[in-house]
Write a protein that holds these residues in place. Structure first.
Motif, PDB file in Angstrom:
ATOM      1  N   GLU A 275       0.685  -1.127  -0.062  1.00  0.00           N
ATOM      2  CA  GLU A 275       0.178   0.100  -0.063  1.00  0.00           C
ATOM      3  C   GLU A 275       0.878   1.315  -0.030  1.00  0.00           C
ATOM      4  OE1 GLU A 275      -2.804   0.170   3.027  1.00  0.00           O
ATOM      5  OE2 GLU A 275      -4.394  -1.101   2.086  1.00  0.00           O
ATOM      6  N   PRO A 276       2.070   1.300   0.840  1.00  0.00           N
ATOM      7  CA  PRO A 276       2.536   2.658   0.975  1.00  0.00           C
ATOM      8  C   PRO A 276       3.034   3.162  -0.487  1.00  0.00           C
ATOM      9  CG  PRO A 276       3.370   1.158   2.603  1.00  0.00           C
ATOM     10  CD  PRO A 276       2.557   0.506   1.705  1.00  0.00           C
ATOM     11  N   ILE A 277       3.354   2.362  -1.399  1.00  0.00           N
ATOM     12  CA  ILE A 277       3.911   2.564  -2.624  1.00  0.00           C
ATOM     13  C   ILE A 277       2.895   2.737  -3.802  1.00  0.00           C
ATOM     14  CG2 ILE A 277       5.689   1.830  -4.658  1.00  0.00           C
ATOM     15  CD1 ILE A 277       7.437   0.898  -2.396  1.00  0.00           C
ATOM     16  N   VAL A 283       3.895   8.762  -0.520  1.00  0.00           N
ATOM     17  CA  VAL A 283       3.630   9.770   0.416  1.00  0.00           C
ATOM     18  C   VAL A 283       3.971   9.361   2.019  1.00  0.00           C
ATOM     19  CG1 VAL A 283       2.031  11.343   1.238  1.00  0.00           C
ATOM     20  CG2 VAL A 283       2.157  10.776  -0.965  1.00  0.00           C
ATOM     21  N   PRO A 284       3.513   8.029   2.379  1.00  0.00           N
ATOM     22  CA  PRO A 284       3.855   7.891   3.993  1.00  0.00           C
ATOM     23  C   PRO A 284       5.376   7.609   4.191  1.00  0.00           C
ATOM     24  CG  PRO A 284       1.980   6.296   3.010  1.00  0.00           C
ATOM     25  CD  PRO A 284       2.835   7.004   1.770  1.00  0.00           C
ATOM     26  N   ILE A 306       7.643   4.049 -10.663  1.00  0.00           N
ATOM     27  CA  ILE A 306       7.198   3.864  -9.475  1.00  0.00           C
ATOM     28  C   ILE A 306       7.999   2.307  -9.348  1.00  0.00           C
ATOM     29  CG2 ILE A 306       5.304   2.766  -8.166  1.00  0.00           C
ATOM     30  CD1 ILE A 306       3.305   4.897  -9.559  1.00  0.00           C
ATOM     31  N   PHE A 307       7.966   1.214  -9.974  1.00  0.00           N
ATOM     32  CA  PHE A 307       8.694   0.028  -9.789  1.00  0.00           C
ATOM     33  C   PHE A 307       9.933   0.223  -9.624  1.00  0.00           C
ATOM     34  CE2 PHE A 307       5.091  -1.949 -12.694  1.00  0.00           C
ATOM     35  CZ  PHE A 307       4.446  -2.162 -11.293  1.00  0.00           C
ATOM     36  N   ARG A 308      10.837   1.213 -10.611  1.00  0.00           N
ATOM     37  CA  ARG A 308      12.241   1.412 -10.465  1.00  0.00           C
ATOM     38  C   ARG A 308      12.560   1.721  -9.101  1.00  0.00           C
ATOM     39  NH1 ARG A 308      16.605   2.420 -14.192  1.00  0.00           N
ATOM     40  NH2 ARG A 308      15.374   2.430 -15.893  1.00  0.00           N
ATOM     41  N   ILE A 309      11.979   3.020  -8.675  1.00  0.00           N
ATOM     42  CA  ILE A 309      12.567   3.863  -7.341  1.00  0.00           C
ATOM     43  C   ILE A 309      11.693   2.935  -6.303  1.00  0.00           C
ATOM     44  CG2 ILE A 309      11.796   5.863  -6.278  1.00  0.00           C
ATOM     45  CD1 ILE A 309      11.641   7.249  -8.831  1.00  0.00           C
ATOM     46  N   GLY A 310      10.658   2.217  -6.502  1.00  0.00           N
ATOM     47  CA  GLY A 310      10.293   1.514  -5.397  1.00  0.00           C
ATOM     48  C   GLY A 310      10.771   0.301  -4.892  1.00  0.00           C
ATOM     49  N   THR A 311      11.261  -0.503  -5.944  1.00  0.00           N
ATOM     50  CA  THR A 311      12.212  -1.618  -5.709  1.00  0.00           C
ATOM     51  C   THR A 311      13.614  -1.222  -5.121  1.00  0.00           C
ATOM     52  OG1 THR A 311      12.752  -1.822  -8.118  1.00  0.00           O
ATOM     53  CG2 THR A 311      11.183  -3.113  -7.168  1.00  0.00           C
ATOM     54  N   ASN A 331       5.752  -7.968  10.794  1.00  0.00           N
ATOM     55  CA  ASN A 331       4.636  -7.586   9.808  1.00  0.00           C
ATOM     56  C   ASN A 331       5.027  -6.586   8.876  1.00  0.00           C
ATOM     57  OD1 ASN A 331       3.821  -4.870  11.119  1.00  0.00           O
ATOM     58  ND2 ASN A 331       3.234  -6.117  12.864  1.00  0.00           N
ATOM     59  N   ALA A 332       4.422  -6.228   7.831  1.00  0.00           N
ATOM     60  CA  ALA A 332       4.805  -5.329   6.738  1.00  0.00           C
ATOM     61  C   ALA A 332       4.860  -3.740   7.365  1.00  0.00           C
ATOM     62  CB  ALA A 332       3.746  -5.421   5.843  1.00  0.00           C
ATOM     63  N   ALA A 333       3.902  -3.447   8.178  1.00  0.00           N
ATOM     64  CA  ALA A 333       3.919  -2.202   8.978  1.00  0.00           C
ATOM     65  C   ALA A 333       4.941  -1.594   9.513  1.00  0.00           C
ATOM     66  CB  ALA A 333       2.549  -2.053   9.845  1.00  0.00           C
ATOM     67  N   ILE A 334       5.789  -2.699  10.327  1.00  0.00           N
ATOM     68  CA  ILE A 334       7.119  -2.309  11.065  1.00  0.00           C
ATOM     69  C   ILE A 334       8.027  -2.099   9.977  1.00  0.00           C
ATOM     70  CG2 ILE A 334       8.796  -3.181  12.623  1.00  0.00           C
ATOM     71  CD1 ILE A 334       6.408  -4.886  13.850  1.00  0.00           C
TER      72      ILE A 334
END
Length: 620
Positions: A275-277, A283-284, A306-311, A331-334
């Protein structure tokens, strides 16, 4: 002979005169430019702030861009790639409106010529776009009461993330009423005129567009983004969104296998985990100025950016979080909180990250190198292949995480103030990720243990992390505070920036701490030139006569109780913005029931003791 010499002298004199006039001729040429061919400046429709209209010298951007010159100084045949390179170094704020819409138009219309694309950024096009927008608005909101009744749309984002967009994540504080009105209008136009029903990215993208564009330009840009139902920019169906999530997961596992394995194990590569990406456009996770830099790139390169920067961001964060990440993350949130901490630390250099990680190359042979990340065509083919998988699995995958309430422990003395499930659900949303799957255990009740600050300290001594809840008499208001350290007599101050104030009833709202920063930035937003003022280490102050949380601007506290816990006070305090904690202008109030809860783990009912912040001090 004399005549010849005289002619030569007159010619030299005339030449010197013309040379002196050349700058004036140049100025006249500039003045003769058709004003309609000049690019329109950016305007902040969302928050109404002033935008710096200066263009840094030597940046490669045209200081007086027109339809004939373009936004950049380059006039090469390969101008599209040149502009993409410029965007990776950042678009000047004054040119973002024109550059963003030109980039989008050029991306979805590859056969369109440069002058035709650039026309979208000029004043000549403003008339056309404004007229089209007026027609859309009249059809959607024929009367002002229609707009007044219109509600914000979430497009599959979920209620919790929607509130984060509106209240916390898009600039300082809540979006003002004027900006919210513009946002509602553009989102309703996207649904009713463009037919968009599902598009979680749309809210943050629209907010970013409205931060530099008028409503008409933001709508026109979105209309271009979803042209021909293309997923180049936005996933406009649940199937496309799930295909994006599967593609992101596949890219992580193939190109960054170690990070991909860790993220898969903790659930960070699921549609909910990403979700964050893929729903919130970074933004978060990142500072706002860095999100805007990604937007500069995204308008030209689409989802590939998005894929390039996110990964690569996940991979780099994993390297800095350390090998003990599996011990700290369940968990993912941490994990995402760790990414956020790193991205906001002094160790993260955004320009270096873009140049050397996200857009870097690796040597394959002695004289050959290839990009670290695959080419866009490969990513597009992967998305297309994953759409079949998404079609088959869309019914079994949740659209977003259903948050469940914090549990409670049934004891002889029952919990009263936070017993309702809706109250405990709100607490679960506000608490740190580690505490969201715990149970509340009552350790102090003013009705049962007596009203004294000594008893309060004694009962709280067994817990480090506590929630204190109290009722405001005669107003039917329930307010409280979350403390990150054990309450004790310490007038010098303790606690940290994870503390927060909240109101459970009516109109639940959380007031989280934000460090007070004063920034002095150069035109290139150099991080080394920013100064920070942070008092988050002294949020809790207590003595033998009071307990308080938050440092007030006038010397008072955000929330304060007296020694016998019968009277309280509240005021606006630094970093919290809690001027409406109780409402109705009430600052001093009579206190009814007071309760304090500690946290027990769901799996074994053991207290959550020690430091729950696994990333604390890692990036100091």
């Amino acid at each position: 002979k004399n005549n010849t010499i005289g002619n030569i002298r007159r010619n030299k004199k005339r030449k010197r005169k013309l040379q002196k006039m050349e700058p004036v001729v140049g100025d006249i040429d500039q003045l003769e430019i058709d004003p309609l061919d000049m690019f329109c400046s950016s305007v902040d429709t969302l928050r109404g702030t002033q935008i710096d209209q200066r263009i840094p010298p030597g940046s490669g951007w045209s200081d007086r861009p027109t339809k004939s010159s373009g936004v950049g100084r380059t006039q090469n045949e390969n101008f599209r790639e040149e502009v993409k390179l410029l965007c990776r170094h950042g678009v000047p704020p004054s040119l973002r409106c024109a550059t963003w819409i030109i980039n989008v138009v050029a991306a979805v219309n590859p056969s369109m010529s440069k002058p035709e694309c650039d026309e979208y950024g000029t004043f000549q096009k403003v008339r056309v776009l404004d007229h089209g927008w007026d027609l859309v608005v009249r059809s959607l909101f024929p009367d002002k009461t229609d707009l007044e009744r219109a509600e914000i749309l979430d497009f599959g984002l979920g209620e919790e993330q929607l509130m984060n967009v509106l209240v916390r994540d898009q600039g300082e504080g809540s979006i003002p009423d004027s900006g919210l009105k513009s946002l509602i209008m553009v989102l309703h136009a996207a649904r009713d005129s463009l037919g968009i029903e599902f598009c979680p990215l749309l809210l943050d993208i629209t907010c970013l567009l409205l931060s530099y564009m008028t409503e008409s330009y933001a709508y026109a840009t979105i209309r271009q983004m979803v042209r021909d139902d293309s997923s180049y920019f936005l996933a406009v169906s649940r199937v496309q969104h799930l295909a994006w999530c599967k593609t992101f997961s596949d890219l992580m596992k193939r190109y960054f296998p170690q990070t991909g394995a860790v993220m898969e194990q903790i659930g960070a590569l699921t549609p909910v985990g990403l979700e964050p990406i893929l729903k919130r456009f970074f933004v978060p996770l990142l500072r706002r100025k860095h999100v805007l830099r990604i937007m500069d790139i995204f308008t030209g390169e689409g989802v590939h950016a998005i894929f390039r920067i996110g990964t690569t961001l996940c991979c780099l964060s994993h390297a800095h979080l350390g090998e003990s990440i599996l011990e700290n993350c369940d968990n993912a949130a941490i994990f995402w909180e760790g990414v956020r901490r790193y991205a906001h630390s002094k160790h993260f250099r955004f320009d270096i990250f873009l140049e050397h990680q996200a857009y870097g190359t690796q040597r394959t042979m002695r004289f050959l190198s290839r990009p670290i990340f695959p080419y866009p065509q490969y990513v597009n083919n992967l998305i297309a292949a994953n759409e079949e998988w998404a079609e088959q699995n869309q019914g079994s995958l949740p659209a977003y995480e259903e948050r469940k309430p914090v549990g409670l422990v049934e004891k002889k003395v029952p919990i009263e103030l936070a017993r309702q499930s809706t109250d405990r659900l709100n607490l679960a949303k506000w608490l740190p990720p580690v505490l969201q799957s715990t149970k509340l255990d009552l350790i102090y009740s003013s009705n049962h243990h007596g009203r004294s600050i000594e008893m309060f300290y004694r009962r709280c001594s067994i817990a480090k992390h506590t929630i204190t809840v109290m009722e405001v008499l005669e107003l039917d208001v329930i307010i409280g505070m979350y403390a990150t350290q054990t309450w004790h007599n310490n007038p010098e101050g303790y606690g940290d920036g994870e503390c927060f104030l909240f109101r459970l009833r009516p109109e639940p709202k959380c007031f989280k701490y934000k460090s007070v920063e004063s920034h002095i930035l150069s035109l290139d937003e150099s991080e080394d030139m920013s100064s920070h003022i942070n008092d988050s280490g002294q949020l809790m102050i207590s003595s033998d006569s009071f307990i308080s949380l938050g440092i007030g601007e006038d010397g008072d506290s955000g929330l304060r109780l007296n020694d016998d816990l019968t009277r309280g006070s509240t005021s606006k305090c630094i970093g919290f913005g809690n001027q409406e904690l109780i409402g109705q202008g009430v600052q001093v109030f009579e206190v009814g029931l007071v309760e304090v809860y500690r946290f027990l783990r769901e799996v074994d009912n053991k207290p959550v003791d020690g430091d729950i912040d696994h990333w604390k001090g890692l990036f100091n």
